[in-house]
Motif scaffolding. Structure first.
Motif, PDB file in Angstrom:
ATOM      1  N   ILE A 125       3.999  19.458  -0.012  1.00  0.00           N
ATOM      2  CA  ILE A 125       4.488  20.359  -1.057  1.00  0.00           C
ATOM      3  C   ILE A 125       3.131  20.679  -1.908  1.00  0.00           C
ATOM      4  CG2 ILE A 125       6.118  21.433  -2.787  1.00  0.00           C
ATOM      5  CD1 ILE A 125       8.030  19.644  -1.545  1.00  0.00           C
ATOM      6  N   THR A 126       2.522  21.647  -1.794  1.00  0.00           N
ATOM      7  CA  THR A 126       1.229  22.075  -2.495  1.00  0.00           C
ATOM      8  C   THR A 126       1.455  23.076  -3.424  1.00  0.00           C
ATOM      9  OG1 THR A 126       0.265  21.404  -0.462  1.00  0.00           O
ATOM     10  CG2 THR A 126      -1.245  22.126  -1.878  1.00  0.00           C
ATOM     11  N   GLU A 127       0.916  23.120  -4.502  1.00  0.00           N
ATOM     12  CA  GLU A 127       0.800  24.265  -5.404  1.00  0.00           C
ATOM     13  C   GLU A 127      -0.548  24.597  -5.449  1.00  0.00           C
ATOM     14  OE1 GLU A 127       4.348  24.652  -8.385  1.00  0.00           O
ATOM     15  OE2 GLU A 127       2.923  23.120  -9.005  1.00  0.00           O
ATOM     16  N   LEU A 128      -0.922  25.992  -5.097  1.00  0.00           N
ATOM     17  CA  LEU A 128      -2.203  26.345  -5.118  1.00  0.00           C
ATOM     18  C   LEU A 128      -2.549  27.397  -6.383  1.00  0.00           C
ATOM     19  CD1 LEU A 128      -2.787  27.060  -1.538  1.00  0.00           C
ATOM     20  CD2 LEU A 128      -3.565  25.332  -2.689  1.00  0.00           C
ATOM     21  N   ASP A 129      -3.885  27.361  -6.860  1.00  0.00           N
ATOM     22  CA  ASP A 129      -4.239  28.264  -7.768  1.00  0.00           C
ATOM     23  C   ASP A 129      -5.556  29.131  -7.162  1.00  0.00           C
ATOM     24  OD1 ASP A 129      -5.112  30.035  -9.625  1.00  0.00           O
ATOM     25  OD2 ASP A 129      -5.834  28.529 -11.074  1.00  0.00           O
ATOM     26  N   GLY A 130      -5.299  30.067  -6.491  1.00  0.00           N
ATOM     27  CA  GLY A 130      -6.267  30.552  -5.468  1.00  0.00           C
ATOM     28  C   GLY A 130      -6.523  29.755  -4.461  1.00  0.00           C
ATOM     29  N   GLU A 131      -7.682  28.800  -4.110  1.00  0.00           N
ATOM     30  CA  GLU A 131      -7.799  28.048  -3.101  1.00  0.00           C
ATOM     31  C   GLU A 131      -7.677  26.617  -3.891  1.00  0.00           C
ATOM     32  OE1 GLU A 131      -9.935  27.810   0.330  1.00  0.00           O
ATOM     33  OE2 GLU A 131      -9.577  29.911   0.947  1.00  0.00           O
ATOM     34  N   THR A 132      -7.545  26.430  -5.105  1.00  0.00           N
ATOM     35  CA  THR A 132      -7.660  25.167  -5.643  1.00  0.00           C
ATOM     36  C   THR A 132      -6.282  24.681  -5.622  1.00  0.00           C
ATOM     37  OG1 THR A 132      -9.197  26.345  -7.093  1.00  0.00           O
ATOM     38  CG2 THR A 132      -8.598  23.961  -7.738  1.00  0.00           C
ATOM     39  N   VAL A 133      -6.169  23.428  -5.234  1.00  0.00           N
ATOM     40  CA  VAL A 133      -4.974  22.805  -5.272  1.00  0.00           C
ATOM     41  C   VAL A 133      -4.781  22.051  -6.649  1.00  0.00           C
ATOM     42  CG1 VAL A 133      -3.580  20.588  -4.260  1.00  0.00           C
ATOM     43  CG2 VAL A 133      -5.586  21.747  -3.018  1.00  0.00           C
ATOM     44  N   LYS A 134      -3.571  22.616  -7.100  1.00  0.00           N
ATOM     45  CA  LYS A 134      -3.017  22.183  -8.559  1.00  0.00           C
ATOM     46  C   LYS A 134      -2.308  20.682  -8.396  1.00  0.00           C
ATOM     47  CE  LYS A 134      -5.398  24.850 -11.097  1.00  0.00           C
ATOM     48  NZ  LYS A 134      -6.310  24.080 -11.683  1.00  0.00           N
ATOM     49  N   SER A 135      -1.322  20.732  -7.450  1.00  0.00           N
ATOM     50  CA  SER A 135      -0.462  19.452  -7.432  1.00  0.00           C
ATOM     51  C   SER A 135      -0.230  19.060  -5.863  1.00  0.00           C
ATOM     52  CB  SER A 135       0.523  19.605  -8.178  1.00  0.00           C
ATOM     53  OG  SER A 135       1.552  20.473  -7.546  1.00  0.00           O
ATOM     54  N   VAL A 136       0.053  18.275  -5.364  1.00  0.00           N
ATOM     55  CA  VAL A 136       0.496  17.969  -3.870  1.00  0.00           C
ATOM     56  C   VAL A 136       1.695  16.840  -4.253  1.00  0.00           C
ATOM     57  CG1 VAL A 136      -0.140  16.896  -1.788  1.00  0.00           C
ATOM     58  CG2 VAL A 136      -1.815  18.337  -2.965  1.00  0.00           C
ATOM     59  N   GLU A 137       2.655  17.048  -3.493  1.00  0.00           N
ATOM     60  CA  GLU A 137       3.694  16.057  -3.476  1.00  0.00           C
ATOM     61  C   GLU A 137       4.166  15.742  -1.903  1.00  0.00           C
ATOM     62  OE1 GLU A 137       7.115  17.402  -5.338  1.00  0.00           O
ATOM     63  OE2 GLU A 137       8.377  15.661  -4.530  1.00  0.00           O
ATOM     64  N   PRO A 138       3.497  14.521  -1.517  1.00  0.00           N
ATOM     65  CA  PRO A 138       3.795  14.086  -0.152  1.00  0.00           C
ATOM     66  C   PRO A 138       5.577  13.870   0.001  1.00  0.00           C
ATOM     67  CG  PRO A 138       2.630  12.611  -1.021  1.00  0.00           C
ATOM     68  CD  PRO A 138       2.911  13.559  -2.063  1.00  0.00           C
ATOM     69  N   VAL A 139       5.962  14.215   1.173  1.00  0.00           N
ATOM     70  CA  VAL A 139       7.468  13.951   1.434  1.00  0.00           C
ATOM     71  C   VAL A 139       7.250  13.548   2.925  1.00  0.00           C
ATOM     72  CG1 VAL A 139       9.783  14.842   1.746  1.00  0.00           C
ATOM     73  CG2 VAL A 139       8.228  16.330   0.440  1.00  0.00           C
TER      74      VAL A 139
END
Lengths: 364, 133, 378
Positions: C35-49
């Motif tokens: 589960i990734t949160e992107l700002d443009g193409e920059t990854v803000k947070s990643v949560e592996p499930v």
């Protein structure tokens, strides 16, 4: 194309067909001929690419449909035709349908600018280079529309990337082709080719503007969305980007537009830098064998088409070879690469070309 | 900086050379349904229940295969002894459950099971994979 | 996690793009969901499930005898079955004091090193696929196929070997198979050179991997990263050297380390490991050709194993340290089996490594960690 026009006009007069109809039909026929040629070329190109990629990756490639798999792309096209045309529920239906057309139409349009030989040239334009550059931008707009309309986050990211890519490669590409315009003193493709014929092989513009050729080739890789610059298709990241939601004929249009664009850009690269339809050999078959004027015209035209297609195919082979070898670049790295390296190189190239042209050092 | 540049250029050239070299190597494609590759004698394919020359099962119904099977591949072994001392065995295997580990074949005291080289048994009907001997 | 909505200069609400990478995504190598949160193409947070490939490997052991559980062990990490077999077998052997003959140890060693090569080759191919290079995967798979054919000739299956038994291996390596292995080992260094000529100095490959996903020594230790990922961060840990099992103390090999800790260092370490594996395998083949002996402790009855106590075995698997702990209560079934595998710890570090990175780097960094989801979920 006088050798064809002459019998055509005679035929029309004989059957008493009005002039207006005959005149407009001529253009329709010519355009049909050329667009059918394009579609066939695309089918062959797709097959050739699959076969070549298989060759580079120790496989056999498509080998079931037809002799040695020669009808594989035809079968694929038919399969795509019969596929259900799916539109995502929340997609913008109008824009979703518009996008493939916006991508496909300009490519067909640019195709008419291409001089196959001295006589086959549907649209004579004095600003051919400018026109080509301008129209080849429109497909990116189609990709942007596709990305927004299909309401898919991956598509959206892909369409952002397409625009980033466009503003990166476009300017070096223009500077590179500007060098050709400076050398030939004209923007018309016919003039550019004729200028390159003066001293045979040595007057090809790839020699005075070699850096320009390299920049143009790299930038055209980006404009064709080929590896290493297939940023917005990026199968392993964006799952083929803007075409995620497309299926059936709409997808086929994207696909064909991409391959047709690749073919056309390589054809224009060979016209601008590699002497176009002119033969690199000092003698031509037409001079040797053709006795009558009609035969001379036909043989010369065929020969010129052959040389153009051969040069284009060589460039396409290199494109496929590169695709088999290199990994994909990152978007920001590509922007950095083209602004930091390609643009200065192309400007330096323009400078060199200007010095050659103005200083009269260009002795040829 | 320039040495890096030339190193990169050389590597690009070498990479393309390597890829081109592969074009002249032996193909690895096997046109599968027409051509099949040989499998060795050790291959763990479909399990066959061995019969002797009189068309009689070698199985004595000891049930060891059921005991060592990790996944219910051997469903049921029924043993019936008739009055004249003749043994009737009903052996039921489920190939959909079997993982072809080979425990039953290796541990059978009578060598009543053996592996064949057959490996294509995809089917639409699951019950076809249930073998009763 | 970051606040989802922020205001920009003009007072417009700015939302982060939440994008779901996986389960069905070409480069998550199985069924990982990010589960990734992107700002443009920059990854803000990643949560592996994780957990989509959970088969209850540990629980299954409790209802099966030791012999019944043995074929299942291959599936813990389906790309390196011999390592899982070795881990479980040697734990049980330790528990019930089973002696393994010298030749069997060499055979196990040889097969494990070949298996390490196949595993690293698969990693190399798929990693380059993630980076967008389409042909190295075919070259890597071609060589991998050669080893898999050897494995199939020997064990009967390509990936689910079930070749170990308690106290040895199932059958001896015949002279033909040894010749086949020798032939492969002869041509393999040439093939590694081929991969390296495409990749090692390639400017695009360097720009995608160098300086990316830097895993410092301390972070790696805090997250219990092991294996090639740890060695790329500059720590010389290899259980084949530190705590030699089987016959690794008699074999001559080097532990390859890098100090940078980035994706490129991990690539270099794995390439070097393949070369070392080739070296070890060649030594094993040499021994097996010149010496004869028992390949199995024939006094062991696999049906009658009823150990008591607890034992762990340490195996240096391709994806990091693999520990199998078997707790036995004297019955014919294990009381508890616990697996510790490298990939599980590599997935944990993703949020740390991917923060503030480019979207395309998700695949470059995640791929470089060499994660196999069957090993994560078990």
């Amino acid at each position: 194309m006088e050798f064809v026009i002459q019998p055509y006009v005679e035929f029309m007069i004989e059957h008493k067909i009005p002039y207006v109809l005959a005149f407009s039909m001529w253009y329709v026929l010519e355009f049909l001929l050329i667009s059918v040629f394009l579609l066939i070329a695309v089918l062959i190109f797709i097959l050739a690419e699959r076969k070549l990629l298989a060759l580079f990756t120790v496989r056999k490639g498509p080998n079931r449909v037809g002799l040695g798999g020669c009808l594989q792309t035809v079968a694929d096209a038919i399969k795509l035709l019969f596929k259900e045309d799916l539109v995502p529920e929340k997609a913008d239906r109008f824009l979703f349908g518009l996008a493939p057309i916006v991508v496909f139409a300009p490519v067909m349009f640019v195709w008419t600018l291409l001089p196959f030989s001295m006589s086959i040239l549907p649209v004579k334009s004095d600003v051919g280079v400018l026109f080509f550059m301008a129209v080849m931008l429109i497909p990116v707009m189609g990709i942007l529309i596709a990305g927004f309309a299909s309401r898919n986050k991956y598509s959206l990211l892909a369409s952002f990337r397409a625009v980033v890519q466009l503003i990166s490669y476009e300017i070096p590409m223009m500077f590179a082709s500007l060098a050709v315009v400076v050398l030939s003193g004209s923007m018309s493709f016919i003039d550019i080719v004729t200028e390159q014929y003066k001293y045979g092989l040595l007057s090809w513009y790839v020699f005075p503007s070699f850096l320009g050729f390299l920049v143009f080739f790299i930038a055209s890789l980006a404009s064709m969305n080929r590896t290493p610059f297939d940023l917005h298709e990026a199968e392993s990241e964006l799952i083929s980007g803007h075409t995620v939601e497309y299926s059936g004929m709409k997808f086929a249009m994207f696909y064909m537009a991409e391959y047709a664009a690749a073919f056309i850009i390589c054809a224009f690269a060979s016209i601008m830098f590699l002497g176009g339809y002119m033969s690199p050999l000092p003698i031509s078959l037409a001079d040797l064998f053709a006795k009558s004027e009609l035969l001379y015209g036909i043989v010369l035209t065929c020969e010129q088409i052959f040389w153009l297609v051969l040069k284009t195919c060589l460039l396409l082979f290199v494109v496929i070879w590169i695709r088999a070898t290199l990994p994909r670049m990152r978007t920001d790295k590509f922007a950095e690469f083209s602004w930091k390296y390609l643009l200065p190189i192309s400007v330096v190239n323009l400078l060199i070309v200007c010095i050659i042209k103005l200083g009269g050092l260009y002795v040829f | 900086m320039f040495s890096d540049f030339f190193k990169g250029l050389k590597s690009l050239f070498n990479g393309h050379k390597t890829v081109m070299k592969q074009a002249f190597q032996k193909r690895v494609t096997l046109e599968y349904p027409e051509k099949k590759r040989d499998v060795s004698d050790n291959f763990r394919g479909r399990i066959e229940i061995v019969k002797d020359e009189n068309d009689k099962l070698l199985c004595i119904g000891c049930g060891l295969c059921k005991k060592v099977c990790p996944c219910n591949g051997v469903i049921n072994i029924e043993k019936q002894t008739e009055e004249n001392g003749k043994l009737h065995i009903r052996y039921e295997r489920d190939e959909a459950q079997c993982i072809y580990c080979g425990n039953c074949v290796e541990n059978c005291p009578q060598k009543a099971l053996k592996f064949t080289k057959e490996y294509e048994f995809a089917t639409d009907v699951k019950s076809e994979l249930r073998k009763i001997v | 996690m970051l606040a989802a909505k922020t205001k920009d200069w003009f007072g417009m609400t700015k939302e982060l793009l939440k994008i779901n990478i996986g389960l069905q995504h070409p480069s998550t190598h199985g069924v990982l969901r990010l589960i990734t949160e992107l700002d443009g193409e920059t990854v803000k947070s990643v949560e592996p499930v994780i957990g989509y490939l959970h088969r209850g490997m540990e629980k299954l052991a409790e209802s099966r005898t030791y012999l019944q559980y043995l074929p299942m062990v291959d599936r813990v990490d389906y790309l390196s079955g011999f390592f899982c077999q070795e881990a479980f077998c040697s734990a049980v052997e330790k528990l019930s004091d089973i002696e393994v003959p010298e030749r069997a140890k060499y055979i196990r060693c040889l097969l494990m090193e070949l298996n390490r090569i196949t595993s690293h080759l698969l990693w190399l191919g798929t990693y380059l696929m993630d980076l967008g290079a389409s042909s190295p995967i075919f070259y890597a798979f071609r060589e991998r196929e050669m080893i898999l054919r050897i494995f199939e000739n020997l064990t009967g299956q390509r990936m689910m070997y079930n070749f170990h038994v308690f106290g040895g291996v199932k059958r001896d390596l015949s002279a033909e198979i040894l010749d086949e292995i020798e032939k492969f080992l002869e041509i393999f260094p040439e093939k590694i050179k081929e991969y390296e000529s495409i990749l090692t100095d390639n400017p695009i490959f360097l720009s995608r991997t160098k300086g990316l996903g830097i895993l410092t020594k301390n972070v790696a230790l805090n997250y219990s990263i092991t294996g090639a990922n740890l060695r790329a961060s500059g720590l010389n840990t290899d259980f084949r050297k530190q705590k030699p099992y089987l016959v690794y103390d008699k074999l001559d090999f080097e532990v390859s380390t890098e100090t940078a800790g980035d994706c490129y260092a991990r690539y270099l370490v794995r390439i070097a490991e393949m070369k070392q594996s080739q070296r070890i395998a060649a030594q094993c083949v040499d021994y097996l050709k010149n010496n004869s002996g028992e390949f199995k402790n024939s006094s062991v009855n696999p049906l009658a194993i009823k150990p008591q106590g607890e034992a762990s075995s340490f195996v240096e698997a391709p994806r990091g340290l693999m520990i199998c702990t078997v707790t036995a209560d004297g019955s014919e079934k294990p009381y508890r089996v616990k697996w510790r595998t490298g990939s599980f710890y590599s997935v944990q570090i993703l949020p740390e490594l991917l923060k503030d990175r480019n979207f395309a780097d998700i695949m470059a960094i995640f791929g470089s960690l060499d994660v196999i989801l069957s090993e994560v979920d078990r």
